[in-house]
Structure formats: C-alpha cells, structure tokens
Design an enzyme around this catalytic site. Structure first.
Site, PDB file in Angstrom:
ATOM      1  N   GLY A 288       0.711  -1.168   0.045  1.00 31.36           N
ATOM      2  CA  GLY A 288       0.046   0.009  -0.087  1.00 31.36           C
ATOM      3  C   GLY A 288       0.856   1.396  -0.047  1.00 31.36           C
ATOM      4  N   LEU A 289       0.397   2.395  -0.118  1.00 32.49           N
ATOM      5  CA  LEU A 289       0.983   3.633  -0.294  1.00 32.49           C
ATOM      6  C   LEU A 289       1.625   4.038   1.107  1.00 32.49           C
ATOM      7  CD1 LEU A 289      -1.761   5.924  -1.953  1.00 32.49           C
ATOM      8  CD2 LEU A 289       0.429   5.086  -3.071  1.00 32.49           C
ATOM      9  N   SER A 362       6.182  -1.786  -1.930  1.00 34.35           N
ATOM     10  CA  SER A 362       6.239  -2.747  -3.165  1.00 34.35           C
ATOM     11  C   SER A 362       5.204  -2.466  -4.268  1.00 34.35           C
ATOM     12  CB  SER A 362       5.915  -4.147  -2.950  1.00 34.35           C
ATOM     13  OG  SER A 362       4.608  -4.248  -1.768  1.00 34.35           O
TER      14      SER A 362
END
Length: 451
Positions: A288-289, A362
């Site tokens: 996630g961000l 990622s």
C-alpha cells in the site's frame, strides 16, 4: 555499395544481396518503385520466393523436437507433437527427454497422412515412446547420446522493442521454443552501435537498442546457443502486465556458475520444521501507499499471533534498509532489487516454518508476482492496505509527501512514481471503513482459517 560490402564483411557476412527498400513507403517490397529507376533487380518478395534455403544444414544436426502438445485422443494412444527443429527421427531411435533426462525409444512417427519411416527438420510430427515416461509441453525430445544443455543463467544478445526502457531486475516472461519461464535481465554489459559496431557502456536498453546482458530464469531451460540452433537459442521477452513483446534475444552461452552451483538436499525439510512449530508457514505481504497503515496493522497482527503462541517474524520496509538493503536507493531498478532480496529472505524464513509478515510499499505488480512465484501455492497472501492518496498524504507522519511535493524527494510513490494496486489480493483492507484493530483481526481470521 563499397561501404556496405566493407561493413558486411566486418560482421562476418560474406555473401549478400543488396535491395534498396522502404518498409514505411513500400518501395521495392512487392513492385519496383519509380523512386529508384536506377534499380533493375528483384523486389524483396521476389527475392524471398526464389532464394535458396539451406534446410539440409538443420537436417544434419542432432535431433531436437520441442514438445508443443501431448496428443492423447484416447486411452490407447499417447504421443508428443511438435515441429522438428533439427535432425531426423525414425522408429527405434534412442531418445532423451529434457529437462527430466529420462530415456526411451521412439515407437512410431505419426502424421495426419499416416506413419513415417523417417521425419526430418521442418516437419510437424507426433512421436510415441516404447516406455511410459514423463514428457509434457515445453519438454525437448533429443538424441539420447547427444542432448542439448540445461541451465538457468546465460549471456544473451537483446534487441529491445518496447517504448519503455528495460528495467534491470524486473521479471519478464521468457518464451524459448515451447518453454515459458520467468526471467530477469541484469544491467547490460554493453550496447552495440550498429553503424560502427562499437561497444558502448549503458545502464539499460532503450527502444531499438542492441545490447549484451546476463539473463537469469526461475528454473532451468533446455537450450543451445543461437549460433547452433535458432529454435533453442532464440527467445522473446514478454511484459507480465501488458503481455506485450518487449524484446527478442539470442543466447550466446550459459554461465559457468549455472553449471557449478547445485541444490544441496537436506534431510530436514520445511514440513518437518513447520510441524515442530505446529503451524502452517505463510507470507503475509502487506502492500500500500506510504502512510496507508501497513506497518501499524502488520505490527498488530504479529502481536496478536504472538499471544496465540505462533512463531512469526516481521520484515518492515524501513528496517531492512538499515542493513540488508542499505546499499539501495529508490530508483525503479533499486526498488525491484529491494523486493527481490526481501522475497528471498522471506522464502528462507517460511522454509524454517515461520509465519512471515512484511510491510513494503512494493509498488509494482510484477515484483509482487515474482515473490509469489517463489513460494508454494497458497503460502503467499497479498494484503492490500487500500488507502486513498489524499488520506495517506493527510497523515504524512514522516513528512515525506511534503518533501515529494516540493521536489526535495524524488521517485516517491504516489507523487512522481506510480503505484500499481493489486488486481486480485487475497485480503483487501479499507482503512476508511474499519480500524487497525479490526483489520488485524480480519487478517488473522483469514490466515488461520486457511491453515
């Protein structure tokens, strides 16, 4: 013509036919062009229709048949179909199936028009064996006493065909004959100036570039150098996200280390280690961000599992950059290498029977898929911490978004570097709908429910 002759001889071409053509305008492709009134020779199509093909060269080489299809119309017939790349085959020939190395004898050589006494390079046939041995699509049937090689690391020459430059370390699909495997390309050794044949230093391969680089596949493939066998030496690379062909290549040779390094078998395996811990290994991959809440939720998950006497280890994105990945920056290539290393470490930890929890941005789907492919089916659990950019940016505990917006921080995911959201994550957490505690409970329920 003199300059072209000198250039051709410099790259080993002794005999050639010069045709002035324009692929874009179609000049001298099918009909002679009025733009070259001085040229009286054949068109390209006329030349291709009359040029002599040295098919006998392939026929004189050792037998190679890449298996395209296992032909089993009924329980009484099992054959293996494909186009003979080189050599010839007839009933009674001793053969070896690669990569398994199993041997047998050819029973029949079958075609639509009937059985053959012999088939040669260029013919599509179905062959049967006298023994029941393993053979499937992607296998190569070869002469028993002179088989091709198998390896997983090579030096290859590439022609890059995509608008986007090659990313060292990124996983692409490699298609070689009827084999398809996952492959990564390292930083080029050099590119080739096609006008001078000069070798030039390069960090990547751009559109239309020709270069030499090392290539690694996720499992051994059957091959021969392109100079010896175009079918088992020529390949294409395919982008895993778009399925677009991004490069064509030729294998020059396998690397010595791919032949010298072998897997050492051990008596105690991952099952025994997991049984000792009374749990099923798994990798919970949080993505996630920045600011989405990955680390917070991952930490809660580990604390709850610890209280349940589960054996865990948490790999956090910031923490590994203090040691294992301290030499890596935040370029696209470095991000890919960061995830590859973490994936290898996580795999070793799951081999030891642990439940591994990772919290990494990622950002690229290809690298998450690469890690997934390292683990047995069902052990990679992708957890998408789904937080909109505006919400993640509003949290900005570390002040990173502010720096990225001002230009102080380059290649920051969500600002000037993309984030590819998971397409089909095993678990999706909407952080606007549930609390971190609720998210951790949901993840554990799913994890232990699958155990």
């Amino acid at each position: 013509m003199k300059d072209y002759t000198e250039f051709a001889h410099s790259i080993g071409i002794e005999s050639f036919t010069a045709l002035p053509i324009s692929g874009f305008k179609g000049d001298n492709i099918t009909t002679l062009s009025d733009k070259t009134p001085w040229y009286k020779g054949p068109t390209l199509v006329e030349h291709l229709e009359t040029v002599e093909v040295l098919s006998s060269v392939d026929a004189d080489k050792p037998f190679r048949l890449p298996v395209q299809w296992v032909n089993r119309p009924n329980l009484d017939f099992r054959g293996f179909s494909g186009l003979i790349a080189t050599g010839s085959v007839k009933p009674g020939d001793k053969i070896r199936v690669l990569p398994s190395g199993k041997t047998s004898t050819i029973g029949k050589v079958v075609t639509f028009d009937g059985d053959l006494d012999e088939a040669v390079a260029g013919q599509s046939v179905t062959v049967t064996f006298d023994d029941e041995i393993d053979c499937s699509r992607g296998s190569v049937i070869a002469t028993a006493d002179n088989p091709p090689q198998t390896a997983d690391q090579f030096e290859a020459t590439f022609v890059w065909m995509a608008d986007e430059a090659m990313v060292p370390g990124r996983a692409y699909w490699l298609k070689l004959g009827t084999q398809q495997v996952s492959a990564t390309v390292q930083e080029p050794k050099y590119t080739v100036n096609v006008n001078t044949m000069e070798h030039m230093a390069a960090k990547t391969l751009e559109l239309n570039a020709i270069g030499v680089a090392e290539l690694t596949t996720d499992k051994a493939v059957v091959f021969e150098p392109y100079a010896d066998n175009r079918t088992l030496g020529g390949f294409i690379l395919i982008d895993k996200m778009t399925n677009a062909t991004v490069a064509a290549g030729m294998i020059n040779f396998s690397l010595r280390r791919s032949q010298n390094v072998h897997w050492q078998a051990t008596d105690i395996g991952r099952k025994q280690r997991a049984d000792l811990k009374n749990q099923k290994p798994a990798l919970l991959w949080f993505t996630g961000l920045s600011g989405s809440g990955k680390s917070t939720i991952a930490n809660l998950v580990e604390k709850k599992l610890y209280r349940m006497n589960r054996h865990t280890f948490l790999l956090d994105g910031d923490n590994v950059r203090h040691g294992l990945n301290k030499d890596l920056g935040f370029t696209e290539a470095d991000r890919i290498e960061n995830i590859r290393r973490v994936g290898e470490v996580a795999k070793l930890m799951t081999d030891s029977g642990l439940i591994v929890i990772t919290a990494f941005i990622s950002p690229f789907q290809a690298e998450r898929d690469m890690v997934r492919s390292m683990l047995p089916e069902g052990e990679f659990i992708e957890v998408f911490i789904d937080t909109p950019l505006r919400v993640a940016e509003s949290r900005d505990v570390k002040g990173l978004y502010k720096k990225a917006r001002s230009g102080e921080l380059k290649n920051f995911t969500g600002i000037d570097s993309p984030y590819e959201a998971p397409r089909n994550p095993e678990i999706r957490i909407d952080t606007q709908a549930i609390t971190a505690e609720q998210a951790a409970d949901l993840i554990i329920d799913r994890l232990l429910g699958d155990a």
